[in-house]
Write a protein that holds these residues in place. Structure first.
Motif, mmCIF file in Angstrom:
data_model
loop_
_atom_site.group_PDB
_atom_site.id
_atom_site.type_symbol
_atom_site.label_atom_id
_atom_site.label_comp_id
_atom_site.label_asym_id
_atom_site.label_seq_id
_atom_site.Cartn_x
_atom_site.Cartn_y
_atom_site.Cartn_z
ATOM 1 N N PRO A 29 -0.270 11.948 1.547
ATOM 2 C CA PRO A 29 -0.111 10.586 2.060
ATOM 3 C C PRO A 29 -0.323 10.471 3.570
ATOM 4 N N ARG A 30 -0.049 11.547 4.312
ATOM 5 C CA ARG A 30 -0.185 11.478 5.767
ATOM 6 C C ARG A 30 -1.642 11.349 6.208
ATOM 7 N N GLN A 31 -2.568 11.656 5.324
ATOM 8 C CA GLN A 31 -3.983 11.472 5.617
ATOM 9 C C GLN A 31 -4.564 10.269 4.873
ATOM 10 N N ASN A 32 -4.135 10.077 3.625
ATOM 11 C CA ASN A 32 -4.755 9.034 2.803
ATOM 12 C C ASN A 32 -4.290 7.625 3.154
ATOM 13 N N ILE A 33 -3.028 7.470 3.578
ATOM 14 C CA ILE A 33 -2.568 6.136 3.976
ATOM 15 C C ILE A 33 -3.324 5.635 5.210
ATOM 16 N N PRO A 34 -3.462 6.440 6.279
ATOM 17 C CA PRO A 34 -4.264 5.971 7.406
ATOM 18 C C PRO A 34 -5.707 5.658 7.038
ATOM 19 N N ARG A 35 -6.307 6.472 6.182
ATOM 20 C CA ARG A 35 -7.699 6.207 5.766
ATOM 21 C C ARG A 35 -7.806 4.840 5.085
ATOM 22 N N ALA A 36 -6.831 4.523 4.250
ATOM 23 C CA ALA A 36 -6.854 3.230 3.568
ATOM 24 C C ALA A 36 -6.645 2.087 4.561
ATOM 25 N N CYS A 37 -5.722 2.267 5.483
ATOM 26 C CA CYS A 37 -5.419 1.208 6.456
ATOM 27 C C CYS A 37 -6.602 0.936 7.380
ATOM 28 N N LEU B 157 0.804 -1.223 0.000
ATOM 29 C CA LEU B 157 0.000 0.000 0.000
ATOM 30 C C LEU B 157 0.836 1.272 0.000
ATOM 31 N N ALA B 158 1.858 1.327 0.854
ATOM 32 C CA ALA B 158 2.624 2.567 1.033
ATOM 33 C C ALA B 158 3.919 2.592 0.242
ATOM 34 N N MET B 159 4.151 1.631 -0.648
ATOM 35 C CA MET B 159 5.403 1.589 -1.407
ATOM 36 C C MET B 159 5.633 2.859 -2.217
ATOM 37 N N ALA B 160 4.537 3.434 -2.731
ATOM 38 C CA ALA B 160 4.644 4.644 -3.540
ATOM 39 C C ALA B 160 4.150 5.860 -2.760
ATOM 40 N N ALA B 161 4.475 5.905 -1.472
ATOM 41 C CA ALA B 161 3.960 6.983 -0.615
ATOM 42 C C ALA B 161 4.345 8.363 -1.131
ATOM 43 N N ALA B 162 5.561 8.493 -1.677
ATOM 44 C CA ALA B 162 6.012 9.797 -2.170
ATOM 45 C C ALA B 162 5.291 10.206 -3.446
ATOM 46 N N GLU B 163 4.515 9.288 -4.032
ATOM 47 C CA GLU B 163 3.761 9.606 -5.247
ATOM 48 C C GLU B 163 2.275 9.746 -4.972
ATOM 49 N N MET B 164 1.907 9.804 -3.688
ATOM 50 C CA MET B 164 0.508 9.973 -3.305
ATOM 51 C C MET B 164 0.244 11.428 -2.926
ATOM 52 N N ARG B 165 -0.957 11.854 -3.188
ATOM 53 C CA ARG B 165 -1.378 13.155 -2.714
ATOM 54 C C ARG B 165 -1.783 13.021 -1.247
#
Length: 547
Positions: free
Chosen positions: A270-278, A260-268
């Motif tokens: 990411p500090r909000q969207n990664i937790p939402r996905a998890c 999920l977070a492998m491309a974290a630097a390519e996400m808009r």
């Protein structure tokens, strides 16, 4: 009393009359950035919130859900399979929470591989990183070969034709922008979700007697042959061994959730969207896997000989077995198409994980700097070109002897999933311990749950047990199998050799908890202009697909 918006690094109101505060260590001018300027400037932040959500769900739903459940029912029985998948599902949720908390603080390309460098030991980052790269690069030709088997369910055309088409498609996705990857994964994940919902509803209709001429099944097969199956041994011990075999097999059904977070630097954002996905992984795992395993156990007898089919196509799916028995002829082709989309999605995810991990290794000097070259669209094209070249190993499947050798190469990293999960859990534990030692409140994290330290310990211990017992069958009388032993355990000494070899050459040391750059990480989070709460509607909480 008004509610305050959470700002990383600032005091925040927890309840009326109680404000939590704590000093944040100031970063030194010489302290390196967690997220490198190079990846911020050269990579494109094109993955949107809906893409992130669907990458998470695509990783949780794989071919194991459609094809592997039959083997689990045959090995552990309906209740044994249900308990096994439920326990592994809890472990997966704990891993996702750990990954989300660390990645929200440090959204770096390469995800947990880069976190190891900061939180544990650069030598371990080198070993884990190259293990992930090798596993991802070998997975792409493996998934392409599996896709060809699925395609040949409908046609007898030469396998090399389909391999060529699939390699060209994979190359196109890899070399185009990450936005294209996100859109394709979004579409494939929607197909997966709709297929899972469809087969669950179909299973309910069949089980409840909704098909003309078919009796109501209910929980008939839980009574005869029974809720558990004796596996290898007899009695209570045999039933427990059957349950444990299901659990070790279930681990690989969830392989991919860590990407999920492998491309974290390519996400808009990411500090909000990664937790939402998890956070949504728990609901999805519960809904899809729990219901699917429950329904399969109600539809098919655990002693049905058709469950032993190893064709690699829809023919071995327990849902197909139930549908054919009920006279629903179109289901096999639908499920085969769904499994094909899962295999292609897994290939795409491995492509992303491999290229971004290799790029992250190059950023830290663990791989040649040539892998840092990117296109104007922000794609690390040298990393992608190497992976496309490796994908041509799929042509080995055209020869039986060569394909056997290829499978041995692939078997070397079969345990890599568990090693990655162990790393994620240990990263999280180290991060929270660093907050404690440096006397910084963990509530200053962009996303934190007070109980997550305990769930990470639970996940770490369980993954270690899974890793050490993954090949237990080969140690039972009459079941020795060299290939199974290799696939279950050889990855452990390989990773240890890389780790110890790097430490010996580079003289690296374990990072002290006092030296983990908590201050720098919080400073970057606080000054991230994108770090704003995601705007949602009142209906988004009911959107289990991508909301």
């Amino acid at each position: 009393m008004s509610t305050k918006t959470l700002v990383v690094g600032a005091d925040r109101e927890l309840s009326p009359g109680r404000v939590e505060a704590g000093p944040v260590p100031k970063p030194s001018d010489q302290e390196p950035a967690i997220v490198h300027n190079e990846e911020s400037q050269n990579l494109s932040r094109s993955l949107q919130q809906r893409h992130t959500q669907m990458i998470a769900i695509a990783g949780a739903i794989g071919t194991g859900l459609f094809l592997g459940l039959g083997g689990s029912i045959q090995t552990g029985g309906p209740l044994g399979a249900l308990l096994g998948y439920s326990l592994v599902g809890l472990v997966v949720c704990a891993i996702q929470i750990a990954l989300g908390e660390v990645s929200a603080l440090m959204p770096a390309t390469g995800s947990f591989v880069r976190h190891v460098e900061i939180l544990i030991d650069p030598g371990l980052a080198f070993a884990i990183g190259w293990n992930v790269v090798y596993g991802a690069y070998m997975s792409v030709p493996s998934e392409i070969a599996a896709s060809v088997v699925l395609i040949q369910y409908w046609t007898d055309l030469n396998a090399a034709i389909w391999i060529t088409i699939l390699i060209v498609l994979s190359a196109s996705i890899a070399l185009l922008s990450v936005r294209v990857y996100g859109e394709i994964e979004f579409s494939l994940a929607v197909i997966k979700v709709l297929l899972v919902i469809g087969i669950i509803l179909m299973g309910l209709v069949i089980d409840l007697g909704g098909v003309p001429g078919q009796d109501r099944l209910g929980f008939r097969y839980w009574k005869d042959p029974g809720p558990f199956v004796e596996y290898i041994a007899t009695g209570s011990w045999g039933r427990f061994v059957g349950f444990w075999a299901v659990m070790t097999n279930a681990v690989y059904s969830f392989a991919g959730v860590e990407s999920l977070a492998m491309a974290a630097a390519e996400m808009r954002n990411p500090r909000q969207n990664i937790p939402r996905a998890c956070k949504r992984v728990f609901v999805r795992v519960t809904l899809f896997y729990f219901l699917a395993v429950l329904i399969v156990g109600m539809l098919v007898r655990s002693d049905d000989p058709r469950l032993g089919d190893e064709s690699g196509t829809a023919a071995q799916s327990p849902f197909v077995i139930a549908a054919v028995r009920a006279g629903i002829k179109v289901v096999p082709s639908i499920i085969n198409a769904g499994v094909l989309s899962s295999a292609w999605s897994a290939s795409n995810q491995s492509m992303l994980a491999g290229t971004r991990t290799l790029y992250g290794l190059a950023l830290k000097g663990h791989a040649p700097k040539i892998f840092l070259r990117t296109t104007k669209g922000g794609v690390p094209y040298v990393c992608s070109a190497l992976q496309i070249a490796v994908s041509c190993l799929a042509y080995l499947s055209c020869s039986n002897g060569a394909y056997t050798v290829f499978n041995w190469f692939l078997a070397l990293t079969s345990a890599g999933v568990l090693i990655s999960w162990i790393t994620i859990a240990f990263n999280h534990i180290r991060m929270l311990n660093a907050f404690k030692v440096q006397k910084v409140s963990p509530h200053k994290l962009p996303w934190h749950n007070t109980w997550s330290l305990y769930t990470s310990w639970f996940a770490l211990i369980m993954c270690l047990i899974f890793l050490l017992t993954g090949g237990f069958v080969v140690f039972t009388r009459g079941n020795w199998d060299p290939s199974w032993f290799v696939s279950s355990y050889l990855d452990i000494p390989l990773v240890l050799s890389l780790y110890l070899g790097y430490k010996f050459i580079k003289k690296t040391k374990l990072v002290s908890l006092h030296d983990i750059p908590i201050g720098q990480a919080l400073y970057e989070a606080e000054n991230d202009v994108e770090n704003e709460p995601v705007k949602t509607s009142k209906w988004s909480r009911f959107n289990i697909i991508w909301g």
